[in-house]
Scaffold this active site. Structure first.
Site, PDB file in Angstrom:
ATOM      1  N   ARG A 196       0.831  -1.203   0.000  1.00  0.00           N
ATOM      2  CA  ARG A 196       0.000   0.000   0.000  1.00  0.00           C
ATOM      3  C   ARG A 196       0.869   1.258   0.000  1.00  0.00           C
ATOM      4  O   ARG A 196       1.919   1.284   0.646  1.00  0.00           O
ATOM      5  CB  ARG A 196      -0.869  -0.024   1.261  1.00  0.00           C
ATOM      6  CG  ARG A 196      -1.884   1.111   1.384  1.00  0.00           C
ATOM      7  CD  ARG A 196      -3.009   0.952   0.402  1.00  0.00           C
ATOM      8  NE  ARG A 196      -4.172   1.780   0.716  1.00  0.00           N
ATOM      9  CZ  ARG A 196      -5.139   2.015  -0.170  1.00  0.00           C
ATOM     10  NH1 ARG A 196      -5.088   1.495  -1.387  1.00  0.00           N
ATOM     11  NH2 ARG A 196      -6.180   2.742   0.169  1.00  0.00           N
ATOM     12  N   GLU A 235      -5.493   4.491  -7.474  1.00  0.00           N
ATOM     13  CA  GLU A 235      -6.673   5.124  -6.873  1.00  0.00           C
ATOM     14  C   GLU A 235      -7.653   5.596  -7.947  1.00  0.00           C
ATOM     15  O   GLU A 235      -8.289   4.769  -8.554  1.00  0.00           O
ATOM     16  CB  GLU A 235      -6.294   6.245  -5.907  1.00  0.00           C
ATOM     17  CG  GLU A 235      -7.225   6.343  -4.696  1.00  0.00           C
ATOM     18  CD  GLU A 235      -8.695   6.524  -4.983  1.00  0.00           C
ATOM     19  OE1 GLU A 235      -9.436   5.522  -4.876  1.00  0.00           O
ATOM     20  OE2 GLU A 235      -9.130   7.649  -5.269  1.00  0.00           O
ATOM     21  N   THR A 280      -3.582  -0.651  -7.896  1.00  0.00           N
ATOM     22  CA  THR A 280      -4.318   0.606  -8.048  1.00  0.00           C
ATOM     23  C   THR A 280      -3.410   1.815  -8.145  1.00  0.00           C
ATOM     24  O   THR A 280      -2.269   1.782  -7.659  1.00  0.00           O
ATOM     25  CB  THR A 280      -5.257   0.783  -6.816  1.00  0.00           C
ATOM     26  OG1 THR A 280      -6.066   1.934  -7.002  1.00  0.00           O
ATOM     27  CG2 THR A 280      -4.472   0.926  -5.529  1.00  0.00           C
ATOM     28  N   GLY A 309     -13.252  -0.939  -8.055  1.00  0.00           N
ATOM     29  CA  GLY A 309     -14.559  -0.329  -7.844  1.00  0.00           C
ATOM     30  C   GLY A 309     -14.682   0.501  -6.577  1.00  0.00           C
ATOM     31  O   GLY A 309     -15.778   0.693  -6.067  1.00  0.00           O
ATOM     32  N   GLY A 310     -13.566   0.996  -6.020  1.00  0.00           N
ATOM     33  CA  GLY A 310     -13.657   1.776  -4.785  1.00  0.00           C
ATOM     34  C   GLY A 310     -14.312   0.945  -3.702  1.00  0.00           C
ATOM     35  O   GLY A 310     -14.116  -0.267  -3.631  1.00  0.00           O
ATOM     36  N   THR A 322      -8.924   1.036 -10.682  1.00  0.00           N
ATOM     37  CA  THR A 322      -8.087  -0.026 -10.129  1.00  0.00           C
ATOM     38  C   THR A 322      -8.194  -1.244 -11.033  1.00  0.00           C
ATOM     39  O   THR A 322      -8.977  -1.261 -11.969  1.00  0.00           O
ATOM     40  CB  THR A 322      -8.577  -0.331  -8.683  1.00  0.00           C
ATOM     41  OG1 THR A 322      -8.351   0.807  -7.892  1.00  0.00           O
ATOM     42  CG2 THR A 322      -7.910  -1.487  -8.028  1.00  0.00           C
ATOM     43  N   SER A 335      -8.154   1.044   2.727  1.00  0.00           N
ATOM     44  CA  SER A 335      -8.538   0.607   1.386  1.00  0.00           C
ATOM     45  C   SER A 335      -9.807  -0.235   1.465  1.00  0.00           C
ATOM     46  O   SER A 335     -10.225  -0.660   2.545  1.00  0.00           O
ATOM     47  CB  SER A 335      -7.397  -0.230   0.808  1.00  0.00           C
ATOM     48  OG  SER A 335      -7.797  -0.853  -0.396  1.00  0.00           O
ATOM     49  N   SER A 336     -10.399  -0.448   0.297  1.00  0.00           N
ATOM     50  CA  SER A 336     -11.510  -1.396   0.191  1.00  0.00           C
ATOM     51  C   SER A 336     -11.136  -2.586  -0.675  1.00  0.00           C
ATOM     52  O   SER A 336     -11.973  -3.446  -0.948  1.00  0.00           O
ATOM     53  CB  SER A 336     -12.717  -0.722  -0.457  1.00  0.00           C
ATOM     54  OG  SER A 336     -13.102   0.369   0.297  1.00  0.00           O
ATOM     55  N   GLU A 370      -3.408   8.076  -3.971  1.00  0.00           N
ATOM     56  CA  GLU A 370      -3.959   7.198  -2.927  1.00  0.00           C
ATOM     57  C   GLU A 370      -4.214   7.911  -1.595  1.00  0.00           C
ATOM     58  O   GLU A 370      -5.054   7.481  -0.802  1.00  0.00           O
ATOM     59  CB  GLU A 370      -3.017   6.006  -2.705  1.00  0.00           C
ATOM     60  CG  GLU A 370      -3.738   4.711  -2.375  1.00  0.00           C
ATOM     61  CD  GLU A 370      -4.517   4.162  -3.562  1.00  0.00           C
ATOM     62  OE1 GLU A 370      -5.690   3.818  -3.377  1.00  0.00           O
ATOM     63  OE2 GLU A 370      -3.957   4.098  -4.680  1.00  0.00           O
TER      64      GLU A 370
END
Ligand code: GLU
Length: 580
Positions: free
Chosen positions: A113, A421, A419, A486-487, A401, A465-466, A438
């Site tokens: 990340r 973002e 990603t 997809g966020g 992403t 994050s998701s 991000e």
């Protein structure tokens, strides 16, 4: 296998507290939707790779054909994705990689990340009066750029699990960058839509809008700057990115941008990936395993399925309003916990084990027995050895992403969500790749009602994050690997695909194509123009507010069975699965 341990029993406490519904961030930017007729599932005996672009899937296949490992294939695919799907992921971004090692039986997760610079403060995204910036004002430029994690992640994964020489992984991407590739319809459409923002950075403008005109679908382009970057990484390893002239150039781009950031060469030099235990929860005969904090994805997906474990979804079927009432309210409860608890564990103590413990999920599942939509969905009180007073972060994320899955001939599995973002990230381009935005996954508000927000900006912290790269385990072996962009909608896309496969018997392609429906603690979102619309009235009658919307998932999934592999790619995007 290192796991977060689970135990189930019944209890009935339920804690309220958190103000519901209000989502602070603006609506996700429109993504280009495309029709969702399923692509056919692909079957193979020995290996398979599925990625969001055919050239990336082919790069992975080339590695697998040569005897490469799942990680070799994932890295080769990532280097190509950064070229042909640059709006979604690349060297300037971050990723989470879930890995199954067939030889040792070990499942692990690698956290690549992005990280906040040391000079970042909780007010990074606030104006002079302490008010949150408008979202897009924060995104475009240098302020939103976190220390990228992807180069270090790929190198670390390769050192652990690679079979082919590091240099070989760059072959397909180098060839395409030097000799050229065709701009895909999806990339062209996204460039056209984003032209005003891409035009603000000189390098991005020159590449994506040559002569002021957005690149057209089907046009053939090269990216020689990216080829030179790849060659530097090939010859110098990730150090060529995190130190020396490339690092200096990244820092200069961030600091000299129109909306400057505080990234330094020390931040880049210090970057390290983190190996973490997977977060797992049982679901019927299997175990759902994914990425723990700082991602909320793995916990939320495991919670949603864990809460549904005692409901007979198979008997209800995919067209049943009752099935979707249960799924939607389980999602609302999972989102309430996500907002209340999940953040970078190095900064905020995380009740991860408590959130996926069976007794806790049973207690939460009992809330779903009323037959109608819950009046309110609040965070629960999982078992936890810490006390803390934090305010929830209700922000939702913008989608942009990519997800890829690989199963190699030895049985190693990679499920990686990667990603930068938002689509095109910060829009800053350096040496042929885009830098992420991000840091806007942090809460813009630093505190609320006198309490610090869990997911506020802090120096060296990783934004929540998701992303939910997932591997499903049965009797210690992987049986399914899946993920999506997809966020925060990722959580719903992945949960839907898992239920469609595990309960409704759909192959990965059909499961990915099934209309998307999701409740993030607001209206029940139903995918516009699909059969999901037929559930609008029945769900309204059960007490939900309804919203029809484009829901452009990008699921890639592989089922691993006794007779071989079955793969599928989401019909809403350009992905394919390739196997032999
Ligand atoms: N930045 C988001 C996250 O980490 C992902 C965005 C997307 O999927 O489009 O959760």
């Amino acid at each position: 296998m290192r796991r977060i341990a689970l135990a189930w029993c019944f209890a009935a406490a339920f804690a309220a507290a958190v103000p519901a519904l209000a989502q602070e961030a603006p609506k996700p930017a429109p993504e280009i939707a495309s029709p969702a007729a399923p692509k056919s599932a692909v079957r193979s005996k020995r290996w398979m790779a599925a990625a969001a672009n055919p050239l990336a899937a082919e790069a992975a296949a080339e590695m697998l054909r040569a005897g490469g490992s799942a990680v070799d294939a994932a890295a080769a695919a990532q280097f190509v994705l950064g070229l042909v799907e640059p709006q979604s992921s690349g060297l300037g971004g971050g990723a989470f990689l879930v890995h199954f090692n067939a030889a040792s039986g070990e499942l692990t997760t690698l956290d690549g990340r992005e990280t906040a610079p040391a000079a970042a403060t909780p007010t990074l995204f606030q104006d002079d009066r302490g008010e949150p910036l408008a979202f897009m004002d924060a995104v475009v430029g240098g302020r939103s750029v976190g220390v990228p994690g992807t180069p270090r992640l790929l190198e670390a994964a390769h050192r652990r699990y690679g079979k082919l020489a590091w240099g070989r992984l760059f072959g397909p991407a180098l060839k395409l960058a030097e000799e050229g590739f065709e701009v895909s319809p999806r990339l062209a459409a996204q460039i056209a839509e984003d032209a005003p923002r891409l035009g603000r950075d000189a390098a991005a403008r020159a590449y994506f809008l040559p002569g002021g005109t957005p690149l057209a679908a089907g046009s053939r382009i090269t990216n020689r700057a990216y080829a030179r970057t790849l060659a530097a990484l090939r010859d110098g390893g990730a150090d060529a990115f995190y130190a020396g002239p490339m690092a200096a150039e990244i820092v200069a781009a961030v600091r000299n941008a129109e909306n400057p950031g505080v990234l330094s060469v020390d931040d880049l030099a210090r970057y390290a990936i983190v190996e973490r235990p997977p977060a797992c929860a049982p679901y019927r005969a299997v175990e759902i395993c994914g990425m723990g904090p700082p991602s909320s994805g793995g916990i939320a997906v495991a919670q949603i399925l864990g809460m549904l474990a005692n409901s007979d979804l198979a008997a209800l079927g995919p067209k049943s309003p009752e099935a979707w009432r249960l799924i939607g309210d389980a999602q609302r409860l999972a989102f309430a916990d996500r907002e209340r608890y999940v953040a970078d564990p190095a900064f905020v103590p995380q009740p991860t084990a408590g959130l996926v413990a069976r007794d806790y999920l049973d207690r939460r599942a009992r809330l779903l027995t009323g037959g109608r939509a819950l009046e309110k969905a609040e965070a629960g009180e999982p078992k936890f050895s810490h006390a803390g007073r934090f305010a929830p972060d209700t922000a939702i994320e913008l989608p942009g992403t990519s997800h890829l899955v690989v199963v190699d001939a030895a049985g190693d599995v990679v499920s990686m969500t990667t990603t930068i973002e938002a689509g095109f990230g910060s829009r800053l381009m350096v040496r042929g790749f885009l830098l992420n935005n991000e840091l806007t996954d942090f809460s813009f508000r630093s505190h609320k009602d006198g309490a610090p927000v869990t997911n506020r900006v802090e120096p060296g912290k990783r934004p929540r994050s998701s992303m939910a790269p997932t591997i499903v385990m049965k009797d210690g072996r992987p049986v399914f690997a899946v993920g999506s962009p997809g966020g925060s909608q990722i959580i719903g896309y992945v949960a839907k695909t898992l239920i469609a496969h595990l309960d409704w018997g759909m192959d990965p392609a059909a499961a990915a194509a099934l209309p998307n429906m999701l409740n993030r603690r607001g209206p029940f979102e139903l995918e516009k123009g699909t059969e999901a619309e037929t559930l609008a009235e029945p769900l309204k009658a059960l007490g939900f507010e309804i919203k029809l919307d484009d829901m452009t998932s990008g699921v890639q999934a592989i089922a691993i069975g006794p007779d071989g592999l079955t793969g599928g790619a989401d019909p809403r995007r350009e992905g394919v699965a390739i196997g032999e």
